[in-house]
Write a protein that holds these residues in place. Structure first.
Motif: not given
Length: 746
Positions: A370, A373-374, A377-378, A397-400, A590, A614, A734
């Motif tokens: 993971n 932050a969005a 992750t992108d 996967n993302n976990k901000t 992040s 975000e 989170t």
């Protein structure tokens, strides 16, 4: 409750020393913590991290026990105060930056949500280092925090093993992490039984080869030479070997289905060695290779914290041989398994130079990778780790990230907490999304004025603290502009430095700002990171020049907070007006300081990087100040290798003036020519993190922000919207997502 507290306090509160009172309250709090329940269940998450920046715990634990106010009342009756104890308590030197603070926040939320979990790390005796400024330079000294009674309690768990030819004994210490409810979880920290603090005699220097004496002296030993690299590697081995010994002891009857009983979340690649060590342990238990590998994959989950390729750890394979030669054939086996899954050389675990890629090991042999932050992750999926994402799309996967908002609001800013509670009730303390209810008051003039008054009180509190700590006088009627984070070129403290120079020049030319500006910095530079230390040096020199200039000093001040830590952050963050989040877009994974600042009513000045993206989406573009090129543009510059900093220097008079100031006679009179010239040449001839690319936009946006500050009603509307939208960034949210999507602990 008062009688209960008084039952523990047997001292004469009127006459006892601070040391006696602190020890008694510490003992009382530890004893009362026993009423908190350990979380039970069949499955445990082990959060393995090189850092846990937990900060001082006394007041936090008193709050989570619900006895803070009662104790404060008792002490006041006897002419004492909790502040006396808070100042006396040593800060645990168990971490440095956002990685460690995040781990601390996560443990708090794991406990609060009643998830069965434990932290696993090391008990560092001197932390990273204690920062002391001498002759406008950072110097490093040992940060001795274990010389007073601490929260770390020795346990009976010991394990003995070899690191190469050296026999070591590891003992586990436990710190109770109290949740905001009935539960607690342990932070287990391992220490070398034979550690010798006397090995450190001058600054932070010591014999890096005496593994039997030095493994737990410092966090991140200096790795600028071969001895240091080997020591850091051995330290990581000691951490994961000790942590795995504890996990295997806890689940010794379930090794055949360990993944049903344990999940190990590795916080960045520092603990990644645990993957091959667990594989080794399962094979020794008699489990077949294929089954052992499946258990390993299902047990581990990996959090990536960096986009910087140079920060993804790579270790020479002979280092593994030097600590345990039996690991080498296992690594080759795992590398062959990786080859069988992909013919892309970028996914190899062992490259042609014989370097073991710890991120590759972590992604191949875990069930989750993971980002934090969005945007981060992108970028991992689309560029930096695209070759892995193409191979394992379901793993990513993302976990901000999130923060413990009770610590960073209720504890750090009690006046604001009480006022919010008077407006919307107390539910936000357990469910941060309740802060959204504040939005209805965004344009309420009475609410605005009260929040502004609270900010002013926090400015005075910070000013008093810095007067006491560093003998610095601060104008509390100035705008407080704060950049507090690890000193690194990608975080671009150097751009803020150039802004300060530009403001000096503008004031000297007669352009006086509407209101004075105080610029705060807080950060440590790694001992061997020369350019980061050059930036600190330039800021310290510039601060002296400003202080000595009767034209500039009434309007501008630079304050560099010495030895920045959690305690100092708790003073700085509630007092902040402008939150500096100015990393080069695409480089900050992040950030969590940005979340703490917005929660306390600061407005963000930042690039669209990390969690700033975000924050911007949540608060709206009208309530945040964004500048700079996009991450797509920056990534394209790197791909095409077409960024030339000197073009910006030569084409922009203002940029040239700011850069040239670094090597003027005025700076050189107080500063070191080597430091200043190296920084100057770096900006003009390399500028890897593109400071000059964004500098003009940064100056203009920050100046617009300072102009907007004068419209107090409009500014405070933005402030209230930021506080109201901060609930999303709770670490409770989170951790709930980690559990639901990765850990699956019931």
């Amino acid at each position: 409750m008062e009688k209960k507290i008084l039952d523990y306090l047997t001292l004469d509160l009127d006459t006892c020393t601070t040391d006696e009172l602190y020890n008694e309250v510490l003992s009382m709090t530890k004893e009362m913590s026993k009423i908190k329940k350990e979380v039970t269940g069949e499955r445990t998450v082990y959060y393995m991290s090189a850092e846990f920046l937990i900060g001082k715990l006394l007041s936090n634990n008193l709050m989570n026990l619900g006895i803070y106010d009662e104790l404060e009342s008792i002490l006041v009756k006897h002419g004492r105060s909790i502040t006396e104890l808070e100042d006396y308590e040593p800060e645990p030197s168990l971490g440095n930056g956002g990685l460690g603070r995040l781990a601390a926040c996560f443990l708090d939320s794991i406990a609060t949500l009643g998830i069965k979990g434990e932290g696993l790390g090391l008990l560092y005796h001197f932390g990273l280092f204690k920062q002391v400024f001498q002759n406008n330079q950072q110097t490093e000294h040992k940060d001795a925090w274990l010389d007073r009674p601490s929260w770390a309690m020795p346990t009976d768990f010991k394990t003995t093993f070899k690191i190469g030819d050296v026999d070591v004994v590891s003992r586990m210490y436990k710190i109770d992490v109290l949740g905001y409810n009935e539960y607690k979880i342990p932070l287990n920290l391992f220490d070398l039984e034979s550690v010798d603090e006397k090995l450190v005699s001058d600054g932070i220097r010591f014999d890096q080869e005496k593994l039997e004496s030095n493994l737990t002296l410092f966090l991140y030993p200096d790795d600028s030479n071969e001895k240091g690299l080997r020591l850091r590697f051995a330290q990581q081995f000691f951490m994961v070997k000790s942590g795995l010994a504890w996990i295997l002891e806890n689940h010794k009857n379930h090794l055949e289905d360990l993944d049903k009983h344990a999940v190990i979340q590795i916080n960045d690649t520092h603990p990644a060695m645990a993957i091959v060590l667990l594989y080794q342990a399962l094979l020794k238990h008699g489990i077949t290779n294929d089954k052992a590998l499946k258990i390993v994959e299902n047990t581990f989950a990996y959090t990536n914290h960096t986009i910087l390729a140079e920060a993804l750890e790579k270790w020479p394979i002979h280092y593994f041989e030097s600590v345990d030669h039996s690991l080498v054939p296992l690594l080759h086996e795992l590398n062959e398994k990786a080859k069988s899954r992909s013919n892309d050389s970028k996914t190899l675990i062992i490259d042609e130079q014989g370097l073991v890629h710890m991120a590759a090991l972590s992604i191949h042999f875990s069930h989750s990778t993971n980002g934090v932050a969005a945007l981060h992750t992108d970028i991992l999926k689309n560029t930096e780790l695209k070759h892995f994402y193409d191979l394992y799309p379901d793993k990513f996967n993302n976990k901000t990230n999130g923060i413990t908002f009770r610590r960073w609001l209720q504890f750090s800013n009690p006046e604001l907490t009480k006022y919010i509670e008077s407006l919307i009730g107390s539910e936000f303390k357990e469910n941060a999304m309740e802060l959204e209810k504040l939005s209805q008051f965004a344009e309420d003039n009475t609410v605005q004025k009260e929040i502004e008054n609270i900010k002013y009180m926090n400015k005075k509190r910070l000013a008093e603290f810095l007067k006491r700590e560093q003998s610095i006088e601060i104008n509390v009627d100035s705008v407080f502009d704060i950049q507090i984070k690890r000193l690194h070129e990608y975080k671009r403290q150097q751009m803020n430095l150039l802004y300060a120079i530009d403001m000096v020049e503008e004031i000297r030319s007669g352009k006086i700002p509407s209101r004075p500006l105080t610029m705060f910095f807080g950060s440590k530079a790694a001992p061997a990171y020369t350019l980061a230390k050059d930036i600190i040096h330039a800021l310290l020199v510039l601060s002296k020049i400003i202080d000595n200039d009767p034209i500039v000093s009434p309007h501008l001040k630079i304050v560099f907070v010495e030895n920045y830590n959690v305690t100092k952050a708790e003073y700085l963050i509630p007092a902040c007006d402008i939150s500096e989040q100015i990393s080069l877009a695409s480089k900050e994974a992040s950030g969590t300081g940005n979340m703490k600042f917005m929660l306390n009513g600061a407005l963000t000045l930042g690039t669209l990087d990390g969690a700033n993206v975000e924050i911007s989406e949540l608060v709206g573009s009208e309530n945040i100040y964004i500048f700079g090129e996009s991450s797509e543009t920056v990534i394209a510059h790197y791909e095409h290798e077409d960024y030339v900093s000197k073009v910006y220097y030569e084409d922009n008079v203002r940029i040239k003036r700011a850069c040239d100031f670094l090597v003027t006679e005025e700076m050189l009179a107080l500063g070191n020519q080597t430091n200043l010239d190296r920084l100057y040449q770096e900006l003009l001839n390399k500028d890897w993190f593109m400071t000059l690319l964004d500098l003009e936009d940064y100056i203009n946006t920050k100046n617009r922000m300072l102009e907007d500050y004068e419209d107090r009603e409009a500014w405070n509307t933005k402030v209230i919207h930021n506080i109201a939208k901060a609930g999303f960034f709770s670490s409770d949210r989170t951790i709930a997502q980690y559990n639901e999507e990765i850990w699956n602990i019931k």
